[in-house]
Design a protein around this motif. Structure first.
Motif, PDB file in Angstrom:
ATOM      1  N   THR A 196      29.963  36.870  38.934  1.00  0.00           N
ATOM      2  CA  THR A 196      30.722  37.486  37.884  1.00  0.00           C
ATOM      3  C   THR A 196      32.098  38.187  38.295  1.00  0.00           C
ATOM      4  N   VAL A 197      32.854  38.097  37.471  1.00  0.00           N
ATOM      5  CA  VAL A 197      33.780  39.105  37.645  1.00  0.00           C
ATOM      6  C   VAL A 197      33.992  40.432  37.984  1.00  0.00           C
ATOM      7  N   TYR A 257      32.796  33.998  37.989  1.00  0.00           N
ATOM      8  CA  TYR A 257      34.222  33.900  38.597  1.00  0.00           C
ATOM      9  C   TYR A 257      34.539  32.489  38.367  1.00  0.00           C
ATOM     10  N   HIS A 301      40.134  34.910  41.286  1.00  0.00           N
ATOM     11  CA  HIS A 301      40.892  35.681  40.511  1.00  0.00           C
ATOM     12  C   HIS A 301      42.187  34.934  39.935  1.00  0.00           C
ATOM     13  N   ARG A 331      40.915  31.594  38.011  1.00  0.00           N
ATOM     14  CA  ARG A 331      40.317  31.802  36.927  1.00  0.00           C
ATOM     15  C   ARG A 331      41.235  31.790  35.670  1.00  0.00           C
ATOM     16  N   ARG A 390      37.605  29.134  31.022  1.00  0.00           N
ATOM     17  CA  ARG A 390      36.351  29.893  31.228  1.00  0.00           C
ATOM     18  C   ARG A 390      35.400  29.694  30.046  1.00  0.00           C
TER      19      ARG A 390
END
Length: 633
Positions: free
Chosen positions: A68-69, A152, A189, A192, A197
């Motif tokens: 994930t982010v 991500y 980064h 996305r 999303r």
């Protein structure tokens, strides 16, 4: 004793091996979880119940979290108030604090404060312009309401990428940037930020989770969104169409941001009347050929036709909200005023739409109700007639060698094209009304949703053209062909039709002993014919408008959409109840009347259904020959 020491020695040996292996294994775990949070949170059953009985789940799937982010962050980078195990009371995560990450363009500690400042000025902000909290601010969305620490590169973004190869781009980056982990995270980064999303359907569901809640919206004097699922945009999205707009496509189009959505009265809003056409409807990828009148009006206006389907309490609540919006009355907290004055005469146009919707609802209910009652009573009386005739020894087929021409070849061809067009229009039209969850339940969207949506529209238009062509040919037929002229003359309602209708209803209700004797076309067939003419005119005309919607104003498109749908419902109901019973299910007809194929009607059915015409033709037969219609064979 020896056995005891052998057993004890095995235990000691196991402990020694464990002491050697645990530090080695822990080194890998610690590298990924420096604070050992997963020592507890990796158990799927971990959680607790609050004092209010709400279950809280604290399980963390490490593999998912790492993708994930926030996967590279330490837990306490966000959960800063946690300083002991077991955890004491702690404060909620503050998304605006400085992170330990460095913002690469400035080298400063990264923070979401800038986004928070933008958000606090938006329509969703819990704060008023003077900095005080709004009334009912707890009902407004917080950061975590929309953001759930997504992957991500989400699955939906991977679908949008298609055959694109991210690894090839990352390999190019490697020519200058040596750190592989940095390359992958930096690419992730940036990509996305330009990839979706959420799927469009998920985005709509997220927005509607608040905006479809009439009770919640009433707190802010905002009309609930109840009509979007009936729009063409949503119909395409539920079938997997990717180039149709979701909520952000209009409220945060290119040049605008999702965190700075403003009320439509605010000139900073993309849907403000001054901006709407330029930034939303009129964009090159949308309705490029439309003019500004197309974008005028309220896109989400809820019509009375929808409100009639709601429960009384929900309807009253929405009426209250809309009444406040229409009169300009502000909510108790002094929130923004909702306006429907996007175009001149908007209130009157909305009134027209509501009147048309209510009128159609009433007409459809009364007409289809009368048809159902009429055909039910006719079925009962027909069964009684059949039983009586059989008991009296009457032979229905004694004159089956004698038949009459009911439809000529030209008329049968017209009927074939009309029936084919109507059946295909019903199938492709109803497809657009199937709930998305029903389609998803049979897995139809996973593989073929996009193709189905495209071909549904193409096929619908093809058979719409066939319907119009058949209708135009029929106009030519009744005006310029002798048989057609005779057809339309005999279709004109007369005083006898009115008396026949009264007489037949008396028979159906048991007040008359016999049916009336009908001419070539009885009152029911004339009603069916002229409603078909009117229905084809409405459906065909509105279909042409909807096909070229960019050339018309929003009001004309809305009215056409309403008329098109309501008339289609009327047609489907009338055909199912009236026509199918008469031609297929009436005793003596099943499985169908073959007249539409061979054009023939037996003497028995002619006498039973068109007694007046039968008697006149038989008199002519015994006198000076056949008549000009319904000729005997």
């Amino acid at each position: 004793m020896a056995g005891y020491f052998r057993g004890k020695g095995l235990v000691i040996f196991t402990l020694l091996i464990s002491l050697v292996l645990i530090p080695l294994l822990a080194g890998n775990v610690m590298a990924a979880d420096q604070e050992n949070c997963l020592m507890c949170h990796s158990y799927s059953g971990i959680g607790r119940y609050t004092k209010k009985g709400v279950r809280k789940v604290y399980y963390i799937n490490e593999k998912v979290f790492r993708s994930t982010v926030h996967g590279s962050l330490r837990c306490r980078g966000c959960h800063r108030s946690i300083d002991a195990v077991p955890h004491r009371e702690y404060t909620k995560v503050d998304c605006t604090v400085n992170c330990h990450l460095k913002e690469p363009s400035t080298g400063k500690e990264f923070s979401h404060k800038g986004i928070k400042r933008i958000y606090d000025a938006s329509a969703h902000s819990p704060y008023r312009p003077d900095g005080r909290l709004k009334a009912n601010s707890e009902l407004l969305p917080t950061c975590k309401y929309c953001h759930e620490n997504p992957k991500y590169i989400p699955d939906i973004a991977q679908e949008e990428l298609g055959t694109f190869r991210p690894d090839l781009v990352i390999n190019v980056c490697a020519q200058c940037h040596e750190n592989k982990q940095w390359r992958e995270r930096f690419f992730g980064h940036m990509s996305r930020r330009i990839m979706p999303r959420r799927s469009r359907a998920d985005m709509i569901d997220l927005c509607l989770s608040c905006h479809q809640d009439a009770a919640r919206m009433s707190k802010f004097n905002v009309a609930p969104i109840m009509a979007f699922q009936d729009s063409f945009h949503f119909q395409g999205i539920k079938f997997g169409q990717r180039n149709l707009p979701d909520c952000l496509s209009c409220h945060a189009p290119p040049g605008f941001a999702a965190h700075s959505i403003f009320p439509k009265e605010d000139e900073r809003s993309a849907v403000n009347p001054k901006n709407k056409f330029r930034y939303t409807c009129g964009r090159a990828e949308c309705h490029a050929k439309a003019d500004e009148s197309f974008a005028a009006g309220s896109v989400h206006e809820m019509r009375a036709s929808m409100m009639l389907d709601m429960g009384e309490s929900q309807r009253d609540e929405i009426v209250n909200v809309l009444a406040k919006a229409a009169t300009g009355e502000k909510a108790a907290a002094g929130l923004r005023q909702v306006s429907y004055k996007d175009e001149p005469g908007a209130r009157f146009k909305i009134f027209i739409l509501n009147v048309v919707a209510i009128a159609y609802k009433l007409i459809i209910g009364m007409v289809l109700g009368w048809m159902l009652l009429h055909q039910t009573l006719d079925l009962i009386q027909t069964i009684r007639e059949k039983i009586t005739a059989k008991a009296e020894g009457h032979d229905e087929h004694h004159d089956e060698d004698l038949y009459f021409e009911r439809l000529n070849f030209n008329e049968r061809i017209q009927h074939f094209f009309l029936a084919t067009a109507v059946i295909m229009l019903v199938i492709t039209g109803v497809m657009a009304k199937i709930p998305a969850e029903s389609l998803a339940g049979i897995g139809i969207l996973e593989n073929a949703g996009h193709a189905i949506f495209i071909w549904r529209g193409i096929i619908h238009r093809i058979f719409g053209v066939l319907l119009l062509a058949t209708s135009f040919y029929h106009i030519y037929y009744i005006f310029f062909v002798e048989a057609g002229k005779r057809w339309v003359r005999e279709m004109i309602p007369t005083w006898k039709d009115l008396t026949d209708m009264g007489h037949n209803h008396a028979f159906l209700f048991g007040f008359a002993k016999e049916r009336p004797k009908f001419e070539r076309f009885n009152y029911a067939e004339k009603l069916e014919y002229w409603t078909l003419i009117i229905g084809n005119t409405i459906i065909g005309g509105t279909g042409v408008i909807l096909w070229g919607e960019s050339s018309w104003s929003k009001f004309v498109v809305d009215l056409s959409f309403l008329l098109h749908n309501m008339e289609a419902i009327m047609a489907i109901g009338a055909i199912s109840i009236w026509h199918f019973y008469t031609i297929h299910f009436k005793p003596g007809m099943f499985p169908m009347s073959w007249t539409w194929i061979d054009g023939k009607l037996s003497a028995h059915h002619m006498k039973e259904e068109h007694g007046a015409l039968y008697e006149r033709l038989m008199a002519e037969r015994h006198g000076h020959g056949g008549g000009h219609h319904g000729e005997e064979k």
